[in-house]
Design a protein around this motif. Structure first.
Motif, PDB file in Angstrom:
ATOM      1  N   LYS A 216       9.914  -0.076  -4.950  1.00 41.17           N
ATOM      2  CA  LYS A 216       9.344  -0.075  -3.585  1.00 41.17           C
ATOM      3  C   LYS A 216       9.360   1.336  -2.986  1.00 41.17           C
ATOM      4  CE  LYS A 216       8.012  -4.177  -3.081  1.00 41.17           C
ATOM      5  NZ  LYS A 216       6.588  -4.129  -3.336  1.00 41.17           N
ATOM      6  N   ASP A 217      10.367   2.145  -3.372  1.00 38.73           N
ATOM      7  CA  ASP A 217      10.486   3.511  -2.832  1.00 38.73           C
ATOM      8  C   ASP A 217       9.402   4.456  -3.348  1.00 38.73           C
ATOM      9  OD1 ASP A 217      12.725   2.826  -1.347  1.00 38.73           O
ATOM     10  OD2 ASP A 217      14.108   3.315  -2.975  1.00 38.73           O
ATOM     11  N   ILE A 218       8.726   4.028  -4.438  1.00 32.87           N
ATOM     12  CA  ILE A 218       7.639   4.853  -4.971  1.00 32.87           C
ATOM     13  C   ILE A 218       6.381   4.675  -4.122  1.00 32.87           C
ATOM     14  CG2 ILE A 218       6.157   5.270  -6.994  1.00 32.87           C
ATOM     15  CD1 ILE A 218       8.443   4.005  -8.721  1.00 32.87           C
ATOM     16  N   GLU A 219       6.211   3.463  -3.614  1.00 35.76           N
ATOM     17  CA  GLU A 219       4.984   3.136  -2.891  1.00 35.76           C
ATOM     18  C   GLU A 219       4.851   3.969  -1.608  1.00 35.76           C
ATOM     19  OE1 GLU A 219       4.781  -1.464  -4.601  1.00 35.76           O
ATOM     20  OE2 GLU A 219       5.017  -1.143  -2.442  1.00 35.76           O
ATOM     21  N   GLY A 220       3.583   4.300  -1.279  1.00 37.25           N
ATOM     22  CA  GLY A 220       3.302   5.079  -0.066  1.00 37.25           C
ATOM     23  C   GLY A 220       2.943   6.515  -0.395  1.00 37.25           C
ATOM     24  N   GLU A 221       2.705   7.319   0.655  1.00 42.75           N
ATOM     25  CA  GLU A 221       2.307   8.708   0.461  1.00 42.75           C
ATOM     26  C   GLU A 221       3.548   9.599   0.431  1.00 42.75           C
ATOM     27  OE1 GLU A 221      -1.628  10.476   1.898  1.00 42.75           O
ATOM     28  OE2 GLU A 221      -0.195  11.199   3.395  1.00 42.75           O
ATOM     29  N   HIS A 222       3.711  10.324  -0.668  1.00 38.90           N
ATOM     30  CA  HIS A 222       4.874  11.199  -0.825  1.00 38.90           C
ATOM     31  C   HIS A 222       4.458  12.487  -1.527  1.00 38.90           C
ATOM     32  CE1 HIS A 222       7.527   7.754   0.027  1.00 38.90           C
ATOM     33  NE2 HIS A 222       6.850   7.064  -0.867  1.00 38.90           N
ATOM     34  N   ASP A 223       5.274  13.529  -1.339  1.00 38.17           N
ATOM     35  CA  ASP A 223       5.173  14.732  -2.169  1.00 38.17           C
ATOM     36  C   ASP A 223       5.947  14.426  -3.461  1.00 38.17           C
ATOM     37  OD1 ASP A 223       5.540  17.056  -3.528  1.00 38.17           O
ATOM     38  OD2 ASP A 223       6.174  18.242  -1.800  1.00 38.17           O
ATOM     39  N   PHE A 224       5.211  14.247  -4.576  1.00 42.95           N
ATOM     40  CA  PHE A 224       5.834  13.822  -5.832  1.00 42.95           C
ATOM     41  C   PHE A 224       6.210  14.998  -6.733  1.00 42.95           C
ATOM     42  CE2 PHE A 224       3.958   9.688  -4.672  1.00 42.95           C
ATOM     43  CZ  PHE A 224       4.960   8.808  -5.039  1.00 42.95           C
ATOM     44  N   SER A 225       6.373  16.220  -6.160  1.00 38.95           N
ATOM     45  CA  SER A 225       6.689  17.409  -6.978  1.00 38.95           C
ATOM     46  C   SER A 225       7.828  17.175  -7.964  1.00 38.95           C
ATOM     47  CB  SER A 225       7.089  18.582  -6.072  1.00 38.95           C
ATOM     48  OG  SER A 225       6.018  18.932  -5.244  1.00 38.95           O
TER      49      SER A 225
END
Lengths: 247, 247
Positions: free
Chosen positions: A146-155
Protein backbone atom coordinates in the motif's frame (compact mmCIF):
# COMPACT_ATOMS: atom_id res chain seq x y z
CA UNK A 1 6.20 8.56 -44.30
CA UNK A 2 3.54 6.25 -42.77
CA UNK A 3 3.99 5.54 -39.07
CA UNK A 4 3.07 2.13 -37.63
CA UNK A 5 2.30 1.04 -34.08
CA UNK A 6 2.82 -2.62 -33.16
CA UNK A 7 2.00 -4.63 -30.04
CA UNK A 8 4.59 -7.36 -29.53
CA UNK A 9 5.25 -10.21 -27.16
CA UNK A 10 8.63 -11.80 -26.54
CA UNK A 11 10.42 -14.36 -24.45
CA UNK A 12 13.45 -12.43 -23.17
CA UNK A 13 15.41 -15.55 -22.15
CA UNK A 14 17.81 -15.56 -25.09
CA UNK A 15 18.27 -11.78 -25.42
CA UNK A 16 20.49 -9.21 -23.73
CA UNK A 17 17.46 -6.95 -23.29
CA UNK A 18 15.56 -4.74 -25.72
CA UNK A 19 18.02 -2.05 -26.74
CA UNK A 20 20.64 -2.53 -29.46
CA UNK A 21 24.17 -2.98 -28.11
CA UNK A 22 27.47 -4.24 -29.41
CA UNK A 23 28.31 -7.94 -29.28
CA UNK A 24 24.94 -9.11 -27.94
CA UNK A 25 21.60 -10.19 -29.39
CA UNK A 26 18.74 -7.87 -28.52
CA UNK A 27 15.03 -7.68 -29.32
CA UNK A 28 15.52 -4.39 -31.16
CA UNK A 29 18.27 -5.85 -33.33
CA UNK A 30 16.14 -8.88 -34.28
CA UNK A 31 13.13 -6.73 -35.26
CA UNK A 32 15.15 -4.08 -37.11
CA UNK A 33 16.94 -6.81 -39.07
CA UNK A 34 13.57 -8.16 -40.24
CA UNK A 35 12.25 -4.67 -41.10
CA UNK A 36 15.41 -3.91 -43.06
CA UNK A 37 14.96 -7.08 -45.10
CA UNK A 38 11.29 -6.26 -45.79
CA UNK A 39 12.35 -2.72 -46.78
CA UNK A 40 14.75 -3.90 -49.48
CA UNK A 41 17.87 -3.52 -47.36
CA UNK A 42 17.26 0.02 -46.09
CA UNK A 43 17.42 0.34 -42.29
CA UNK A 44 14.37 1.17 -40.14
CA UNK A 45 14.63 2.25 -36.48
CA UNK A 46 12.02 1.13 -33.95
CA UNK A 47 11.03 2.96 -30.74
CA UNK A 48 9.63 1.04 -27.75
CA UNK A 49 7.43 2.31 -24.92
CA UNK A 50 10.51 1.67 -22.79
CA UNK A 51 13.41 -0.77 -22.72
CA UNK A 52 13.26 -4.09 -20.98
CA UNK A 53 16.35 -5.62 -19.37
CA UNK A 54 18.20 -8.81 -20.16
CA UNK A 55 15.99 -11.83 -19.42
CA UNK A 56 12.80 -9.75 -18.91
CA UNK A 57 9.71 -10.78 -20.93
CA UNK A 58 6.86 -8.88 -22.59
CA UNK A 59 3.32 -9.86 -23.44
CA UNK A 60 2.21 -6.36 -24.50
CA UNK A 61 5.20 -4.19 -25.38
CA UNK A 62 4.36 -1.34 -27.80
CA UNK A 63 6.73 -0.02 -30.47
CA UNK A 64 6.41 2.50 -33.30
CA UNK A 65 8.42 3.00 -36.48
CA UNK A 66 8.25 4.90 -39.74
CA UNK A 67 8.13 2.77 -42.86
CA UNK A 68 8.29 4.24 -46.38
CA UNK A 69 5.52 2.07 -47.84
CA UNK A 70 1.80 1.71 -47.14
CA UNK A 71 1.15 -1.88 -46.06
CA UNK A 72 -2.12 -3.63 -45.34
CA UNK A 73 -2.04 -4.04 -41.53
CA UNK A 74 -2.78 -7.77 -41.18
CA UNK A 75 -0.40 -8.76 -43.99
CA UNK A 76 2.32 -6.58 -42.47
CA UNK A 77 1.72 -8.17 -39.05
CA UNK A 78 1.88 -11.67 -40.54
CA UNK A 79 5.14 -10.92 -42.39
CA UNK A 80 6.75 -9.50 -39.23
CA UNK A 81 5.39 -12.32 -37.05
CA UNK A 82 6.66 -15.12 -39.27
CA UNK A 83 10.00 -13.53 -40.27
CA UNK A 84 11.18 -12.57 -36.77
CA UNK A 85 12.54 -15.40 -34.56
CA UNK A 86 10.06 -17.77 -32.88
CA UNK A 87 10.49 -16.07 -29.50
CA UNK A 88 9.22 -12.71 -30.79
CA UNK A 89 5.57 -12.40 -31.78
CA UNK A 90 3.65 -9.55 -33.45
CA UNK A 91 0.18 -9.45 -31.89
CA UNK A 92 -1.06 -6.45 -33.89
CA UNK A 93 0.14 -3.81 -36.35
CA UNK A 94 -1.74 -0.65 -37.31
CA UNK A 95 -1.01 2.58 -39.14
CA UNK A 96 -1.16 5.56 -36.76
CA UNK A 97 -0.88 9.34 -37.01
CA UNK A 98 2.56 10.82 -37.48
CA UNK A 99 2.31 12.33 -34.00
CA UNK A 100 2.03 8.95 -32.26
CA UNK A 101 5.01 8.12 -30.02
CA UNK A 102 5.26 4.81 -28.13
CA UNK A 103 7.28 6.30 -25.25
CA UNK A 104 6.20 9.92 -24.87
CA UNK A 105 2.46 9.24 -25.17
CA UNK A 106 2.29 6.16 -22.91
CA UNK A 107 -0.26 6.87 -20.16
CA UNK A 108 -0.18 3.66 -18.14
CA UNK A 109 1.90 0.51 -17.88
CA UNK A 110 1.17 -2.81 -16.25
CA UNK A 111 3.92 -5.18 -15.12
CA UNK A 112 3.52 -8.66 -13.66
CA UNK A 113 6.13 -10.41 -11.54
CA UNK A 114 5.86 -14.21 -11.13
CA UNK A 115 7.30 -15.92 -8.07
CA UNK A 116 7.62 -19.72 -7.76
CA UNK A 117 7.26 -20.50 -4.05
CA UNK A 118 7.11 -24.29 -4.44
CA UNK A 119 9.24 -26.52 -2.21
CA UNK A 120 11.08 -27.86 -5.26
CA UNK A 121 11.75 -25.56 -8.17
CA UNK A 122 9.49 -26.33 -11.16
CA UNK A 123 11.69 -26.86 -14.29
CA UNK A 124 8.88 -25.51 -16.48
CA UNK A 125 8.69 -22.22 -14.56
CA UNK A 126 12.43 -21.64 -14.28
CA UNK A 127 12.59 -19.25 -17.27
CA UNK A 128 9.34 -17.44 -16.40
CA UNK A 129 9.42 -16.91 -12.66
CA UNK A 130 11.90 -16.36 -9.87
CA UNK A 131 12.16 -19.02 -7.17
CA UNK A 132 11.87 -18.09 -3.49
CA UNK A 133 12.17 -20.88 -0.96
CA UNK A 134 11.78 -19.03 2.35
CA UNK A 135 8.75 -18.11 4.46
CA UNK A 136 6.62 -15.17 3.38
CA UNK A 137 3.88 -13.38 5.33
CA UNK A 138 1.43 -12.31 2.61
CA UNK A 139 -0.63 -10.13 4.95
CA UNK A 140 2.42 -8.04 5.86
CA UNK A 141 3.52 -7.82 2.22
CA UNK A 142 0.08 -6.57 1.16
CA UNK A 143 0.15 -3.96 3.92
CA UNK A 144 3.62 -2.79 2.78
CA UNK A 145 2.51 -2.75 -0.88
CA UNK A 146 0.00 0.00 0.00
CA UNK A 147 2.95 2.35 0.71
CA UNK A 148 4.05 2.04 -2.92
CA UNK A 149 0.75 3.34 -4.25
CA UNK A 150 0.42 7.06 -5.04
CA UNK A 151 2.77 9.74 -6.37
CA UNK A 152 6.29 9.52 -4.95
CA UNK A 153 9.89 10.36 -5.80
CA UNK A 154 11.10 6.78 -6.43
CA UNK A 155 14.84 7.68 -6.71
CA UNK A 156 15.72 5.16 -4.00
CA UNK A 157 14.12 2.41 -6.14
CA UNK A 158 15.97 3.41 -9.32
CA UNK A 159 19.16 1.56 -10.29
CA UNK A 160 22.25 3.59 -11.16
CA UNK A 161 22.76 4.02 -14.87
CA UNK A 162 19.45 5.78 -15.52
CA UNK A 163 19.60 9.13 -17.30
CA UNK A 164 16.05 10.13 -16.32
CA UNK A 165 15.93 13.48 -14.46
CA UNK A 166 12.44 13.48 -12.93
CA UNK A 167 12.09 10.38 -10.78
CA UNK A 168 8.54 11.06 -9.63
CA UNK A 169 6.07 8.39 -10.69
CA UNK A 170 2.46 7.64 -9.87
CA UNK A 171 1.79 4.01 -9.00
CA UNK A 172 -1.96 3.43 -9.21
CA UNK A 173 -2.13 -0.06 -7.78
CA UNK A 174 -0.02 -2.92 -6.41
CA UNK A 175 -1.73 -6.30 -6.03
CA UNK A 176 -0.26 -9.55 -4.72
CA UNK A 177 -2.23 -12.57 -5.95
CA UNK A 178 -1.97 -16.23 -4.96
CA UNK A 179 -2.22 -17.88 -8.39
CA UNK A 180 -1.83 -21.34 -6.86
CA UNK A 181 -0.31 -22.96 -3.76
CA UNK A 182 3.12 -22.64 -5.39
CA UNK A 183 2.88 -19.35 -7.28
CA UNK A 184 2.50 -15.67 -6.45
CA UNK A 185 1.81 -12.91 -8.98
CA UNK A 186 2.65 -9.26 -8.22
CA UNK A 187 0.75 -6.74 -10.36
CA UNK A 188 2.06 -3.17 -10.72
CA UNK A 189 -0.02 -0.52 -12.52
CA UNK A 190 1.26 3.06 -12.86
CA UNK A 191 1.97 5.98 -15.18
CA UNK A 192 5.56 4.79 -15.57
CA UNK A 193 8.40 2.94 -13.85
CA UNK A 194 12.09 3.78 -13.43
CA UNK A 195 15.07 1.61 -14.37
CA UNK A 196 14.74 -1.71 -12.42
CA UNK A 197 12.11 -0.11 -10.16
CA UNK A 198 9.63 -3.02 -10.26
CA UNK A 199 12.33 -5.60 -9.51
CA UNK A 200 13.71 -3.48 -6.62
CA UNK A 201 10.20 -3.11 -5.19
CA UNK A 202 9.63 -6.88 -5.43
CA UNK A 203 13.00 -7.56 -3.76
CA UNK A 204 12.04 -5.19 -0.94
CA UNK A 205 8.56 -6.73 -0.52
CA UNK A 206 10.18 -10.18 -0.22
CA UNK A 207 12.56 -8.96 2.47
CA UNK A 208 9.61 -7.44 4.35
CA UNK A 209 7.55 -10.64 3.93
CA UNK A 210 10.43 -12.71 5.29
CA UNK A 211 10.81 -10.44 8.33
CA UNK A 212 14.22 -9.04 7.40
CA UNK A 213 12.84 -5.51 6.99
CA UNK A 214 10.03 -3.80 8.97
CA UNK A 215 6.56 -3.54 7.44
CA UNK A 216 7.00 0.23 6.98
CA UNK A 217 10.40 -0.12 5.22
CA UNK A 218 9.06 1.16 1.89
CA UNK A 219 7.43 4.16 3.56
CA UNK A 220 10.70 5.05 5.30
CA UNK A 221 12.78 4.36 2.16
CA UNK A 222 10.60 6.77 0.14
CA UNK A 223 10.43 9.48 2.81
CA UNK A 224 14.15 9.50 3.62
CA UNK A 225 15.56 8.08 0.33
CA UNK A 226 17.09 5.47 2.64
CA UNK A 227 18.78 2.63 0.67
CA UNK A 228 19.14 0.53 3.84
CA UNK A 229 15.36 0.13 3.88
CA UNK A 230 15.35 -1.51 0.42
CA UNK A 231 15.98 -5.11 -0.65
CA UNK A 232 18.00 -6.57 -3.53
CA UNK A 233 16.87 -6.35 -7.16
CA UNK A 234 14.69 -9.41 -7.86
CA UNK A 235 15.78 -11.70 -10.74
CA UNK A 236 14.76 -10.62 -14.26
CA UNK A 237 13.10 -13.87 -15.40
CA UNK A 238 9.99 -13.28 -13.25
CA UNK A 239 9.17 -9.91 -14.88
CA UNK A 240 6.65 -9.38 -17.70
CA UNK A 241 5.64 -6.06 -19.33
CA UNK A 242 1.95 -6.84 -19.81
CA UNK A 243 0.31 -3.73 -21.22
CA UNK A 244 0.94 -0.12 -22.29
CA UNK A 245 -2.05 2.23 -22.64
CA UNK A 246 -2.49 5.38 -24.72
CA UNK A 247 -5.30 7.96 -24.89
CA UNK B 1 22.74 -52.87 -2.10
CA UNK B 2 19.79 -50.52 -1.33
CA UNK B 3 17.56 -49.77 -4.34
CA UNK B 4 15.96 -46.34 -4.74
CA UNK B 5 12.96 -45.21 -6.76
CA UNK B 6 12.74 -41.53 -7.79
CA UNK B 7 10.02 -39.51 -9.49
CA UNK B 8 11.56 -36.82 -11.65
CA UNK B 9 10.43 -33.95 -13.83
CA UNK B 10 12.46 -32.40 -16.64
CA UNK B 11 12.34 -29.84 -19.39
CA UNK B 12 13.60 -31.80 -22.41
CA UNK B 13 14.35 -28.69 -24.51
CA UNK B 14 18.11 -28.74 -24.06
CA UNK B 15 18.63 -32.53 -24.12
CA UNK B 16 19.02 -35.12 -26.86
CA UNK B 17 16.49 -37.33 -25.09
CA UNK B 18 16.77 -39.54 -22.01
CA UNK B 19 19.22 -42.26 -22.96
CA UNK B 20 22.99 -41.82 -22.82
CA UNK B 21 24.61 -41.42 -26.23
CA UNK B 22 27.93 -40.20 -27.59
CA UNK B 23 28.49 -36.52 -28.27
CA UNK B 24 25.12 -35.31 -26.92
CA UNK B 25 23.75 -34.18 -23.56
CA UNK B 26 21.06 -36.46 -22.19
CA UNK B 27 18.93 -36.62 -19.05
CA UNK B 28 20.51 -39.94 -18.05
CA UNK B 29 24.03 -38.53 -18.40
CA UNK B 30 23.19 -35.48 -16.24
CA UNK B 31 21.66 -37.60 -13.46
CA UNK B 32 24.37 -40.28 -13.51
CA UNK B 33 27.06 -37.59 -13.34
CA UNK B 34 25.46 -36.22 -10.15
CA UNK B 35 25.06 -39.69 -8.62
CA UNK B 36 28.69 -40.50 -9.41
CA UNK B 37 29.83 -37.34 -7.63
CA UNK B 38 27.65 -38.12 -4.58
CA UNK B 39 29.05 -41.69 -4.60
CA UNK B 40 32.68 -40.58 -4.32
CA UNK B 41 33.46 -40.95 -8.02
CA UNK B 42 32.09 -44.48 -8.50
CA UNK B 43 29.56 -44.78 -11.34
CA UNK B 44 25.85 -45.55 -10.78
CA UNK B 45 23.48 -46.60 -13.59
CA UNK B 46 19.86 -45.43 -13.59
CA UNK B 47 16.89 -47.22 -15.22
CA UNK B 48 13.84 -45.26 -16.40
CA UNK B 49 10.25 -46.49 -16.90
CA UNK B 50 11.01 -45.83 -20.56
CA UNK B 51 13.10 -43.46 -22.66
CA UNK B 52 11.82 -40.11 -23.81
CA UNK B 53 12.94 -38.62 -27.13
CA UNK B 54 14.88 -35.47 -27.85
CA UNK B 55 12.81 -32.41 -26.87
CA UNK B 56 10.14 -34.44 -25.00
CA UNK B 57 9.34 -33.39 -21.41
CA UNK B 58 8.40 -35.25 -18.23
CA UNK B 59 6.44 -34.25 -15.15
CA UNK B 60 6.34 -37.71 -13.62
CA UNK B 61 9.06 -39.96 -15.06
CA UNK B 62 10.10 -42.81 -12.72
CA UNK B 63 13.63 -44.18 -12.42
CA UNK B 64 15.33 -46.73 -10.18
CA UNK B 65 18.98 -47.28 -9.27
CA UNK B 66 21.10 -49.20 -6.80
CA UNK B 67 23.22 -47.09 -4.49
CA UNK B 68 25.74 -48.61 -2.05
CA UNK B 69 24.81 -46.40 0.91
CA UNK B 70 21.67 -45.99 2.99
CA UNK B 71 20.51 -42.37 2.66
CA UNK B 72 17.67 -40.57 4.41
CA UNK B 73 15.09 -40.13 1.58
CA UNK B 74 14.37 -36.39 1.85
CA UNK B 75 18.04 -35.45 2.22
CA UNK B 76 18.92 -37.65 -0.76
CA UNK B 77 16.11 -36.03 -2.79
CA UNK B 78 17.32 -32.54 -1.86
CA UNK B 79 20.93 -33.35 -2.80
CA UNK B 80 19.90 -34.77 -6.18
CA UNK B 81 17.43 -31.93 -6.81
CA UNK B 82 19.93 -29.16 -6.12
CA UNK B 83 22.99 -30.78 -7.70
CA UNK B 84 21.39 -31.75 -11.02
CA UNK B 85 20.89 -28.92 -13.57
CA UNK B 86 17.97 -26.49 -13.10
CA UNK B 87 15.90 -28.16 -15.80
CA UNK B 88 15.85 -31.52 -13.98
CA UNK B 89 13.90 -31.80 -10.73
CA UNK B 90 13.63 -34.62 -8.18
CA UNK B 91 10.05 -34.68 -6.89
CA UNK B 92 10.51 -37.67 -4.59
CA UNK B 93 13.03 -40.35 -3.64
CA UNK B 94 12.31 -43.50 -1.63
CA UNK B 95 14.06 -46.74 -0.82
CA UNK B 96 12.25 -49.70 -2.41
CA UNK B 97 12.55 -53.49 -2.42
CA UNK B 98 15.35 -55.04 -4.46
CA UNK B 99 12.73 -56.50 -6.81
CA UNK B 100 11.37 -53.11 -7.88
CA UNK B 101 11.97 -52.31 -11.54
CA UNK B 102 10.90 -48.99 -13.10
CA UNK B 103 10.32 -50.48 -16.56
CA UNK B 104 9.21 -54.09 -16.07
CA UNK B 105 6.76 -53.36 -13.27
CA UNK B 106 5.10 -50.25 -14.77
CA UNK B 107 1.35 -50.90 -14.97
CA UNK B 108 0.05 -47.69 -16.49
CA UNK B 109 1.43 -44.57 -18.15
CA UNK B 110 -0.18 -41.22 -18.83
CA UNK B 111 1.06 -38.88 -21.57
CA UNK B 112 -0.20 -35.38 -22.34
CA UNK B 113 0.24 -33.65 -25.69
CA UNK B 114 -0.18 -29.84 -25.81
CA UNK B 115 -1.24 -28.11 -29.02
CA UNK B 116 -1.17 -24.33 -29.47
CA UNK B 117 -4.01 -23.52 -31.91
CA UNK B 118 -3.78 -19.72 -31.54
CA UNK B 119 -3.78 -17.51 -34.63
CA UNK B 120 -0.32 -16.22 -33.73
CA UNK B 121 2.14 -18.56 -32.07
CA UNK B 122 2.61 -17.77 -28.37
CA UNK B 123 6.37 -17.31 -27.65
CA UNK B 124 5.85 -18.61 -24.11
CA UNK B 125 4.35 -21.89 -25.34
CA UNK B 126 6.84 -22.54 -28.13
CA UNK B 127 9.00 -24.93 -26.08
CA UNK B 128 6.03 -26.69 -24.43
CA UNK B 129 3.49 -27.19 -27.19
CA UNK B 130 3.33 -27.76 -30.94
CA UNK B 131 1.65 -25.08 -33.05
CA UNK B 132 -1.13 -25.99 -35.50
CA UNK B 133 -2.62 -23.18 -37.53
CA UNK B 134 -5.23 -25.01 -39.65
CA UNK B 135 -8.87 -25.87 -39.07
CA UNK B 136 -9.71 -28.79 -36.79
CA UNK B 137 -13.05 -30.53 -36.29
CA UNK B 138 -12.94 -31.58 -32.64
CA UNK B 139 -16.09 -33.71 -32.89
CA UNK B 140 -14.57 -35.84 -35.64
CA UNK B 141 -11.25 -36.11 -33.78
CA UNK B 142 -13.00 -37.31 -30.63
CA UNK B 143 -14.91 -39.90 -32.65
CA UNK B 144 -11.63 -41.12 -34.24
CA UNK B 145 -9.90 -41.18 -30.83
CA UNK B 146 -12.35 -43.89 -29.70
CA UNK B 147 -10.76 -46.27 -32.24
CA UNK B 148 -7.44 -46.00 -30.41
CA UNK B 149 -8.90 -47.29 -27.15
CA UNK B 150 -8.65 -50.99 -26.34
CA UNK B 151 -6.07 -53.71 -26.99
CA UNK B 152 -4.52 -53.53 -30.47
CA UNK B 153 -1.35 -54.41 -32.35
CA UNK B 154 0.00 -50.86 -32.74
CA UNK B 155 2.89 -51.82 -35.13
CA UNK B 156 1.68 -49.28 -37.71
CA UNK B 157 2.03 -46.54 -35.06
CA UNK B 158 5.57 -47.55 -34.05
CA UNK B 159 8.56 -45.76 -35.57
CA UNK B 160 11.35 -47.83 -37.07
CA UNK B 161 14.30 -48.32 -34.75
CA UNK B 162 12.33 -50.05 -32.00
CA UNK B 163 13.62 -53.42 -30.81
CA UNK B 164 10.37 -54.37 -29.05
CA UNK B 165 8.94 -57.68 -30.28
CA UNK B 166 5.40 -57.63 -28.97
CA UNK B 167 3.66 -54.50 -30.28
CA UNK B 168 0.31 -55.13 -28.65
CA UNK B 169 -0.68 -52.44 -26.18
CA UNK B 170 -3.86 -51.65 -24.27
CA UNK B 171 -4.87 -47.99 -24.43
CA UNK B 172 -7.41 -47.36 -21.69
CA UNK B 173 -8.47 -43.85 -22.62
CA UNK B 174 -7.86 -41.02 -25.09
CA UNK B 175 -9.31 -37.62 -24.19
CA UNK B 176 -9.10 -34.37 -26.18
CA UNK B 177 -9.63 -31.34 -23.92
CA UNK B 178 -10.08 -27.67 -24.84
CA UNK B 179 -7.87 -26.05 -22.21
CA UNK B 180 -8.58 -22.57 -23.60
CA UNK B 181 -9.61 -20.97 -26.89
CA UNK B 182 -6.03 -21.33 -28.10
CA UNK B 183 -4.93 -24.63 -26.54
CA UNK B 184 -5.83 -28.31 -26.84
CA UNK B 185 -4.62 -31.08 -24.54
CA UNK B 186 -4.59 -34.73 -25.66
CA UNK B 187 -4.52 -37.24 -22.78
CA UNK B 188 -3.37 -40.83 -23.42
CA UNK B 189 -3.66 -43.46 -20.69
CA UNK B 190 -2.55 -47.05 -21.30
CA UNK B 191 -0.49 -50.01 -20.13
CA UNK B 192 2.40 -48.87 -22.34
CA UNK B 193 3.27 -47.05 -25.54
CA UNK B 194 5.62 -47.93 -28.41
CA UNK B 195 8.46 -45.80 -29.80
CA UNK B 196 6.92 -42.48 -31.01
CA UNK B 197 3.43 -44.02 -30.79
CA UNK B 198 1.76 -41.07 -29.01
CA UNK B 199 3.21 -38.52 -31.45
CA UNK B 200 2.17 -40.64 -34.47
CA UNK B 201 -1.35 -40.97 -33.06
CA UNK B 202 -1.54 -37.17 -32.51
CA UNK B 203 -0.26 -36.53 -36.05
CA UNK B 204 -2.94 -38.87 -37.39
CA UNK B 205 -5.72 -37.28 -35.30
CA UNK B 206 -4.70 -33.84 -36.65
CA UNK B 207 -4.89 -35.07 -40.25
CA UNK B 208 -8.33 -36.54 -39.53
CA UNK B 209 -9.49 -33.33 -37.83
CA UNK B 210 -8.30 -31.29 -40.80
CA UNK B 211 -10.19 -33.52 -43.24
CA UNK B 212 -7.11 -35.00 -44.93
CA UNK B 213 -7.87 -38.50 -43.67
CA UNK B 214 -11.28 -40.14 -43.14
CA UNK B 215 -12.75 -40.37 -39.62
CA UNK B 216 -12.15 -44.16 -39.59
CA UNK B 217 -8.49 -43.88 -40.70
CA UNK B 218 -7.16 -45.18 -37.35
CA UNK B 219 -9.54 -48.13 -37.40
CA UNK B 220 -8.40 -49.05 -40.94
CA UNK B 221 -4.73 -48.42 -40.11
CA UNK B 222 -4.92 -50.81 -37.13
CA UNK B 223 -6.94 -53.50 -38.92
CA UNK B 224 -4.82 -53.56 -42.09
CA UNK B 225 -1.51 -52.18 -40.70
CA UNK B 226 -1.95 -49.56 -43.44
CA UNK B 227 0.66 -46.77 -43.19
CA UNK B 228 -1.25 -44.64 -45.73
CA UNK B 229 -4.00 -44.18 -43.14
CA UNK B 230 -1.57 -42.57 -40.65
CA UNK B 231 -0.31 -39.00 -40.33
CA UNK B 232 3.17 -37.61 -39.67
CA UNK B 233 4.87 -37.83 -36.27
CA UNK B 234 3.84 -34.74 -34.27
CA UNK B 235 6.65 -32.48 -32.96
CA UNK B 236 8.34 -33.58 -29.71
CA UNK B 237 7.98 -30.29 -27.76
CA UNK B 238 4.25 -30.85 -27.14
CA UNK B 239 4.72 -34.20 -25.39
CA UNK B 240 4.87 -34.73 -21.61
CA UNK B 241 5.22 -38.02 -19.72
CA UNK B 242 2.92 -37.22 -16.81
CA UNK B 243 2.66 -40.32 -14.66
CA UNK B 244 3.79 -43.94 -14.30
CA UNK B 245 1.85 -46.26 -11.97
CA UNK B 246 2.93 -49.43 -10.15
CA UNK B 247 0.99 -51.97 -8.08
Amino acid sequence: MPRYKAVISYDGTNYAGFQVQNNAHTIQEAIEKTLKRLNGGKPITIHPSGRTDSGVHAKGQVIHFDYPHKREAEKFRFALDTQTPDDICFLSVEEVEETFHARYLAKEKIYHYHLDIGHTRDPFKRLYSAHYRYDLDLGIMRQAAKDIEGEHDFSVFCATGSSVEDKTRNVYEVIIEEVSETELRFIFRGNGFLYKMVRMLVGTLLKIGNGQLPVDAIKIALENQDKKMTGPTAHPEGLFLMNVSYD
